[in-house]
Design an enzyme around this catalytic site. Structure first.
Site, PDB file in Angstrom:
ATOM      1  N   GLU A  87     -27.281 -17.401 -20.038  1.00  0.00           N
ATOM      2  CA  GLU A  87     -26.182 -17.895 -20.181  1.00  0.00           C
ATOM      3  C   GLU A  87     -25.693 -19.516 -20.562  1.00  0.00           C
ATOM      4  O   GLU A  87     -25.605 -19.554 -21.164  1.00  0.00           O
ATOM      5  CB  GLU A  87     -24.845 -17.180 -20.318  1.00  0.00           C
ATOM      6  CG  GLU A  87     -24.631 -15.762 -20.392  1.00  0.00           C
ATOM      7  CD  GLU A  87     -22.801 -15.600 -20.552  1.00  0.00           C
ATOM      8  OE1 GLU A  87     -21.782 -15.948 -19.556  1.00  0.00           O
ATOM      9  OE2 GLU A  87     -22.717 -14.126 -20.380  1.00  0.00           O
ATOM     10  N   ARG A 116     -13.566 -18.455 -32.777  1.00  0.00           N
ATOM     11  CA  ARG A 116     -14.204 -18.008 -31.736  1.00  0.00           C
ATOM     12  C   ARG A 116     -14.204 -16.684 -31.022  1.00  0.00           C
ATOM     13  O   ARG A 116     -15.393 -16.749 -29.614  1.00  0.00           O
ATOM     14  CB  ARG A 116     -13.871 -19.316 -30.929  1.00  0.00           C
ATOM     15  CG  ARG A 116     -13.985 -20.129 -29.525  1.00  0.00           C
ATOM     16  CD  ARG A 116     -14.135 -20.951 -29.116  1.00  0.00           C
ATOM     17  NE  ARG A 116     -14.755 -21.311 -27.602  1.00  0.00           N
ATOM     18  CZ  ARG A 116     -14.758 -21.056 -26.883  1.00  0.00           C
ATOM     19  NH1 ARG A 116     -13.945 -19.920 -26.286  1.00  0.00           N
ATOM     20  NH2 ARG A 116     -15.379 -21.774 -25.579  1.00  0.00           N
ATOM     21  N   ARG A 173     -20.431 -29.563 -21.696  1.00  0.00           N
ATOM     22  CA  ARG A 173     -19.648 -28.888 -22.522  1.00  0.00           C
ATOM     23  C   ARG A 173     -20.059 -30.306 -24.312  1.00  0.00           C
ATOM     24  O   ARG A 173     -19.880 -31.322 -24.371  1.00  0.00           O
ATOM     25  CB  ARG A 173     -18.196 -29.021 -22.712  1.00  0.00           C
ATOM     26  CG  ARG A 173     -17.171 -28.265 -22.052  1.00  0.00           C
ATOM     27  CD  ARG A 173     -17.495 -26.840 -21.985  1.00  0.00           C
ATOM     28  NE  ARG A 173     -16.929 -26.077 -21.436  1.00  0.00           N
ATOM     29  CZ  ARG A 173     -17.202 -25.006 -21.110  1.00  0.00           C
ATOM     30  NH1 ARG A 173     -18.122 -24.119 -21.513  1.00  0.00           N
ATOM     31  NH2 ARG A 173     -16.405 -24.128 -20.258  1.00  0.00           N
ATOM     32  N   PHE A 232     -21.313 -19.037 -32.792  1.00  0.00           N
ATOM     33  CA  PHE A 232     -19.835 -18.182 -33.265  1.00  0.00           C
ATOM     34  C   PHE A 232     -19.867 -18.555 -35.144  1.00  0.00           C
ATOM     35  O   PHE A 232     -20.394 -18.230 -35.837  1.00  0.00           O
ATOM     36  CB  PHE A 232     -18.513 -19.498 -32.844  1.00  0.00           C
ATOM     37  CG  PHE A 232     -18.414 -20.737 -31.883  1.00  0.00           C
ATOM     38  CD1 PHE A 232     -17.798 -19.044 -30.972  1.00  0.00           C
ATOM     39  CD2 PHE A 232     -19.123 -21.627 -31.394  1.00  0.00           C
ATOM     40  CE1 PHE A 232     -17.981 -19.677 -29.051  1.00  0.00           C
ATOM     41  CE2 PHE A 232     -19.172 -21.778 -29.955  1.00  0.00           C
ATOM     42  CZ  PHE A 232     -18.328 -20.977 -29.486  1.00  0.00           C
TER      43      PHE A 232
END
Length: 201
Positions: free
Chosen positions: A153, A47, A70, A20
């Site tokens: 990913e 972001r 997360r 980010f």
């Protein structure tokens, strides 16, 4: 007030760029009392912009949700496996509709037969530029199960199908505790009858 006439950006610099980006702003703005504020220095988390897709099956009155790890929840001291809606980042040049359809397939293995744009909102306006476009997608929840996500990913996603009433109960008791999913499920609770009529159910 509006940004064009009532905000002066004195300087902006990127102070971090990794997965980010963080930009530091020096700015001032007009105040409600008249005149200008003192100079403010604020870091803004860049972001990107995202879509969120609530997967709803009107025939079965069910909602398909996903569960994934997360790191932000971990850093906050919470259980880092969150129950969420399908979501994804809008890359440069992409249309949000296309992102919504792609993420529904990648994260839940579903294909929307209809999509309703619900609206746009800011995620954390005090410190991030991220906006979110929320959709409600009509799906056949009987086709949604198992594990999904793109390995390259780092995605490891499990699907859950629950009744619309159970999804709302999960919001009420805190099993769903992230803003995107809370907003989506509460919207459905308010609009479900109208949505079902519109979809001929």
């Amino acid at each position: 007030m509006d940004a064009a006439n009532d905000v002066e950006i004195i300087a902006r610099e990127t102070v971090f760029k990794g997965y980010f980006q963080v930009d530091r702003y020096r700015l001032r703005h007009r105040t409600f009392r008249g005149g200008w504020s003192a100079e403010l220095v604020r870091e803004v988390f860049e972001r990107g912009h995202s879509v969120v897709v609530l997967l709803y099956d009107p025939e079965r009155d069910s909602v398909a949700l996903i569960e994934q790890f997360r790191p932000g929840a971990l850093a906050a001291g919470w259980n880092p496996w969150l129950i969420e809606c399908v979501a994804g980042i809008i890359e440069e040049g992409e249309h949000p509709d296309d992102v919504a359809r792609r993420e529904t397939l990648e994260e839940a293995g579903g294909e929307p037969s209809a999509m309703v744009p619900v609206g746009d909102y800011l995620m954390t306006a005090g410190g991030s530029s991220e906006t979110c476009r929320l959709y409600c997608a009509r799906v056949d929840s009987s086709t949604i199960s198992g594990l999904h996500g793109l390995e390259d990913e780092g995605e490891d996603i499990r699907t859950h199908v629950v009744s619309a009433d159970e999804a709302l109960a999960m919001v009420r008791d805190g099993r769903i505790n992230n803003a995107m999913a809370v907003v989506a499920v509460q919207w459905l609770a308010l609009e479900k009858d109208r949505l079902r009529r519109d979809w001929g159910v």
